[in-house]
Design an enzyme around this catalytic site. Sequence first.
Site, short mmCIF file in Angstrom:
data_model
loop_
_atom_site.label_atom_id
_atom_site.label_comp_id
_atom_site.label_asym_id
_atom_site.label_seq_id
_atom_site.Cartn_x
_atom_site.Cartn_y
_atom_site.Cartn_z
N LYS A 40 33.39 79.40 91.12
CA LYS A 40 33.57 77.78 91.05
C LYS A 40 33.89 76.68 91.30
CE LYS A 40 30.30 77.05 86.62
NZ LYS A 40 29.07 77.82 86.19
N GLY B 36 23.91 72.05 70.70
CA GLY B 36 23.56 71.60 72.92
C GLY B 36 22.60 71.84 73.27
N GLY C 103 20.75 70.70 76.24
CA GLY C 103 21.01 70.36 78.05
C GLY C 103 19.43 71.07 78.29
N VAL D 108 19.30 74.11 79.96
CA VAL D 108 19.52 75.59 78.87
C VAL D 108 19.33 75.91 76.94
CG1 VAL D 108 20.60 77.70 78.95
CG2 VAL D 108 20.70 76.64 80.66
#
Length: 352
Positions: A79, A178, A180, A182
Amino acid sequence: MKITDLQVPGYERVARAEDASSGLRAFVSVHSTRLGPSLGGMRLWPYATDAEALDDVLRLSRAMTYKSAVAHTGLGGGKSVVIADPTEKSDELFEAMGRVVADFGGTYITAEDVNVGIPDLRCVRRTTSHVTGLTVEEGGGGNPRAATALGCFLGVGAALLEATGSADVADKTVAVQGLGSVGFGLAEHLAGAGARVVATDVNPERLTRAVGELGVEIVSADGIYDVECDVFAPCALGGVLNDETIGRLRCSVIAGAANNQLLDEVRHGEMLRDRAILYAPDYVINAGGGINISCELRAGGYDAEVALREVHSIPQTLAEVFARARARRTTTHAAAQELAEAALAAGPSVAR
């Protein structure tokens, strides 16, 4: 450019990068390459401190190792995080980040993540070839977030099947935290299948779009934990399942796309089990994007049909996790860890 390696037990390589000319401050973590080169998105976030950014990159890269192992992608876990406000993005910043990725010599392959999209990755690719998730026309597999959203939707059905005996989401209430790319994609799938979707997001434009296009119901950022629902779907940042929130949840299933949802993997996993809330381990249910990217890296190039077929295997993997947890009388998170560690112990031969 200054790249400083940090000694972190249990990780193959962790580095801090600074570049005065572009303003770059970043960390890259390679947790494991046992099953193949490490894959993990590049996240851009206004972390309050370097310590906070380092903790995030370590947790995220470790989760990517287990995600790749359970999904048998033939990849490892890594990451990167860039410490910046999204308004500070620039071509120079991402070109500098590409040089950092290049310094890892192919042991780390980057992709999209929070606040980093295809236009940003194009800048990264000017200075390194170790970039995935670009368009099909550019030799990539497209935005992996669509695959993540699909896999998460399929995983919601698998979790409902385990918890209720039916995978049908029609007339079920799902609280999506959320919206976003996705989270919005998951909400699209859910609404299209007849679910009632209640959602929250810190971005008012996303909320307006979700109401107008999907007919979702909106609650406050804090109020999402108190929604009476069948499924709570965390699709934002990590650590949202913690001492303060778990007691407020009014659901029977947690199945969402966010990484590192459990603030404390052991204790909070046990708290959910004690409350009879079925938890779909995040790195199992959100593996669709990683699966899609892994298909880019195989001999012969990206094959959308192969990627789709493998994303559709996520419910089967979740069923195996749930069955193992039942048989061993352990948490679903612990069961997923066991599967991942078995794959790591077996080595590269377990990859598809």
